[in-house]
Design a protein around this motif. Structure first.
Motif, PDB file in Angstrom:
ATOM      1  N   GLN A 127      -7.534  -6.279  -2.781  1.00  0.00           N
ATOM      2  CA  GLN A 127      -8.603  -6.240  -3.774  1.00  0.00           C
ATOM      3  C   GLN A 127      -8.059  -5.847  -5.143  1.00  0.00           C
ATOM      4  O   GLN A 127      -8.430  -6.432  -6.164  1.00  0.00           O
ATOM      5  N   GLU A 128      -7.180  -4.868  -5.140  1.00  0.00           N
ATOM      6  CA  GLU A 128      -6.587  -4.428  -6.402  1.00  0.00           C
ATOM      7  C   GLU A 128      -5.715  -5.534  -7.000  1.00  0.00           C
ATOM      8  O   GLU A 128      -5.688  -5.726  -8.221  1.00  0.00           O
TER       9      GLU A 128
ATOM     10  N   ALA B 163       0.099  -3.379  -7.300  1.00  0.00           N
ATOM     11  CA  ALA B 163      -1.218  -3.182  -6.691  1.00  0.00           C
ATOM     12  C   ALA B 163      -1.023  -2.598  -5.303  1.00  0.00           C
ATOM     13  O   ALA B 163      -0.021  -2.866  -4.639  1.00  0.00           O
TER      14      ALA B 163
ATOM     15  N   ARG C  81      -6.086  -7.196 -10.680  1.00  0.00           N
ATOM     16  CA  ARG C  81      -4.976  -7.263 -11.636  1.00  0.00           C
ATOM     17  C   ARG C  81      -4.775  -8.702 -12.119  1.00  0.00           C
ATOM     18  O   ARG C  81      -4.576  -8.955 -13.317  1.00  0.00           O
TER      19      ARG C  81
ATOM     20  N   ASP D 177       0.811  -1.221   0.000  1.00  0.00           N
ATOM     21  CA  ASP D 177       0.000   0.000   0.000  1.00  0.00           C
ATOM     22  C   ASP D 177       0.845   1.273   0.000  1.00  0.00           C
ATOM     23  O   ASP D 177       0.295   2.375  -0.076  1.00  0.00           O
TER      24      ASP D 177
END
Length: 229
Positions: A49-50, A45, A54, A21
């Motif tokens: 979730q991202e 990412a 991807r 993050d």
């Protein structure tokens, strides 16, 4: 030698997805990996979730990575949950954890979900590369401090409260307060089956056979107040 040509063929690069993050961390890792001739950063990412989004796109386009390098503490979806989701959907993708947290509870959770490596963020860049290469070979690579912790658990396994994870301690308290598995599940926002598993693990680790024994133990340990007559 990395990237050496054998019989005229250039070895295939290991495709890596970086999940963290913090953008500065992702950029730093990417910059280091991209100077290696056997590595290729395929995607980045910022959270679990991202990362799943991807990977879904990459699966559709048939350009899946070999290894996902992932932090554990992230918003929206934590690392352990993300590891489990990735391994369920894409079992061929290997995952290496790169985190600041070396508590055995986190290590166990990551490895149980299918991680192939666990590194702390104070690791040398060369260790990160070694872990990625090991994962790509379907091998496990552990930070030396993590490996020592796991070895210590085998040599001198924890007993009593020390044997329980934080979540299991929460479950023990609720058991001592007389909650049913379904009530525990509702309180902790987990399935009833997961709550039942936690209760079973608590009893097994404490070497007890009943919820009553566990409740008395919790009272003795001061986790819940004694009931007044």
């Amino acid at each position: 030698m990395n990237g050496a040509v054998v019989n005229g063929a250039v070895p295939r690069r290991t495709r890596v997805v970086i999940v963290d993050d913090h953008a500065v961390v992702r950029r730093g890792i990417r910059a280091y990996l991209e100077v290696l001739d056997d590595m290729e950063v395929a995607e980045e990412a910022a959270n679990g979730q991202e990362a799943l989004a991807r990977l879904e796109w990459m699966a559709v386009n048939q350009c899946m990575p070999d290894v996902v390098l992932m932090d554990l503490l992230m918003p929206k979806m934590d690392g352990a949950t993300t590891i489990g989701a990735i391994k369920k959907r894409y079992p061929e993708v290997q995952i290496v954890v790169l985190t600041s947290f070396g508590e055995m509870e986190r290590v166990h959770a990551a490895l149980a979900q299918g991680a192939a490596g666990y590194l702390l963020k104070d690791a040398e860049p060369g260790e990160v590369v070694s872990a990625i290469r090991a994962a790509a070979r379907d091998e496990v690579f552990l930070d030396p401090a993590v490996a020592r912790g796991l070895t210590q658990e085998i040599v001198s396994p924890p007993t009593g409260l020390a044997a329980l994870t934080g979540r299991e301690r929460d479950v023990l308290v609720l058991v001592a307060e007389g909650w049913t598995n379904q009530q525990i599940a509702d309180e902790l926002v987990i399935s009833e089956r997961t709550a039942r598993t936690h209760v079973s693990n608590v009893l097994r680790k404490l070497r007890m056979t009943s919820r009553t024994q566990a409740a008395l133990f919790a009272v003795q340990q001061g986790l819940v107040p004694r009931q007044r007559p």
